[in-house]
Design a protein around this motif. Structure first.
Motif: not given
Length: 421
Positions: A21-24, A26-27, A54-55, A115-116
């Protein structure tokens, strides 16, 4: 020193594995690129970034715990230079460069990597590892989610749920893409998709890990029925234009339209792609974290399905040594293979050595006395000498469905656990 070279990129794992959640977002971000070269030189040319969907991959282990492929994508936060994601995989280009043809001819192959989707600018680099485990950086680039040109994913096809074990982000998501099924084959397509799902789910260790696996299928139809077979002068217009005789091996049934394959796959969550080709001719293939293929109708289609998933999902190596292949020097003398089910005894401590019974000799005689006993049997990786396998007869060696040895089963289970966290 060898292990340091192999796994240096894994060191940030403890620090950054929990920071999705810090870097990415949800896709998913997908990069289509060309891999160009021959046995002596190669390069990468990025073409298109795609975003959406979504990832479905793991959100906990963003740094892979092992490298089974010759290619590694490394993504770094542009501000801190911290590694925030890695992905290792193999490619058809990686096989091509070991062929005799690659000594004099250049190959151009479509490839892509997922990649996310980054929240902030990132740096990314592609590293290729030689068969001797020597790394070379092929390309370094930057991606800015607010500035880099991107195309959106587009929904094209219906998706069939064949088995749902849990949420996409907590399961290995296997996606079937049918090729060579025309609209007149609609009933056969739907029936075949379920048959192949059953081939997988009834085979150990898949059958004991159904809650960690999802299987879906694209309902996509081709203009013509059947699959291209150049050696038989058969050419078909199909969804993916899969073909036999890839890199001059008649039974090697593969897809060169990798961008289109992943564009179709975008309609569903997926971690692994299996192309089911509408053909009675024996054939298939599997490349780690890339894709796998199998012909739809035949005596060995159940075996080919799980064998090729051994390559594409678990990174397992071929244990046979008496079948036609075009690759050469795939496992150089003096180098330990990265595949968990093969060893040259150069670094056997990292393989299944400590699972052996004390009374089992190394090497182990390939005799009835050692049937169904974990050992070190010579012959594997396409050669009769110098490469060793853990079991006399395994699905990675012989055309037998549901006969993975303990080492191969463990390899699968570790992948299931990786995706379920």
């Amino acid at each position: 020193m060898k292990n340091l070279i192999l796994f240096l990129f894994l060191l940030p794992f403890v620090l950054f594995a929990q920071h999705f959640d810090t870097y990415f977002e949800n896709k998913t971000l997908r990069l289509d690129y060309l891999h160009i070269g021959n046995a002596h030189a190669e390069k990468i040319e990025p073409v298109t970034f795609w975003q959406g969907g979504m990832w479905s991959g793991t959100r906990e282990q963003l740094i892979e715990p092992a490298r089974f492929g010759e290619m590694v994508l490394t993504v770094k936060d542009a501000k801190t230079n911290n590694i925030i994601f890695t992905r290792s995989y193999s490619t058809l280009f990686g096989e091509f460069v070991t062929t005799e043809k690659a000594e004099t001819e250049e190959g151009v192959f479509e490839e892509c990597v997922l990649m996310p989707y980054p929240k902030a600018p990132v740096k990314y680099e592609f590293t290729v590892y030689s068969r001797s485990h020597i790394p070379t950086i092929l390309f370094e680039g930057e991606f800015n989610p607010k500035a880099t040109p991107q195309k959106p994913f587009k929904k094209e096809y219906k998706v069939m749920d064949l088995h749902i074990g849990g949420k996409a982000e907590n399961c290995l998501d296997i996606l079937f893409i049918p090729d060579g099924y025309s609209k007149k084959d609609k009933k056969k397509l739907k029936k075949d998709m379920q048959i192949f799902a059953d081939y997988i789910l009834s085979c150990a260790p898949f059958n004991e890990n159904k809650d960690k696996i999802n299987i879906r299928a694209i309902e996509g139809y081709s203009k013509e029925s059947g699959i291209t077979d150049p050696n038989a002068n058969i050419f078909k217009n199909t969804l993916l234009n899969s073909s036999y005789n890839t890199i001059d091996v008649d039974r090697y049934l593969m897809c060169l339209n990798v961008w289109r394959m992943n564009e179709i796959a975008d309609d569903a969550p997926y971690d692994a792609i299996l192309i089911i080709a509408n053909s009675t001719k024996y054939g298939g293939g599997g490349i780690y974290n890339f894709y796998a293929t199998v012909n739809s109708d035949g005596k060995f289609s159940d075996y080919v399905t799980v064998h090729e998933l051994g390559h594409s999902v678990a990174g397992l190596g071929d244990e046979y040594f008496d079948s036609e292949v075009s690759v050469r020097d795939f496992y150089p003398e003096g180098i330990e293979p990265v595949e968990v089910n093969l060893t040259t005894l150069v670094d056997f401590d990292t393989k299944w050595k400590y699972s052996l019974s004390s009374n089992v000799p190394i090497p182990t005689p390939d005799t009835d006395e050692y049937t169904n006993i974990l050992g070190v049997f010579e012959g594997g990786g396409y050669v009769a000498q110098g490469v060793f396998r853990p079991w006399r007869d395994c699905t990675m060696k012989d055309k037998v469905w549901n006969n993975f040895c303990p080492v191969c089963q463990k390899g699968f289970v570790e992948i299931f656990e990786y995706y379920s966290k």
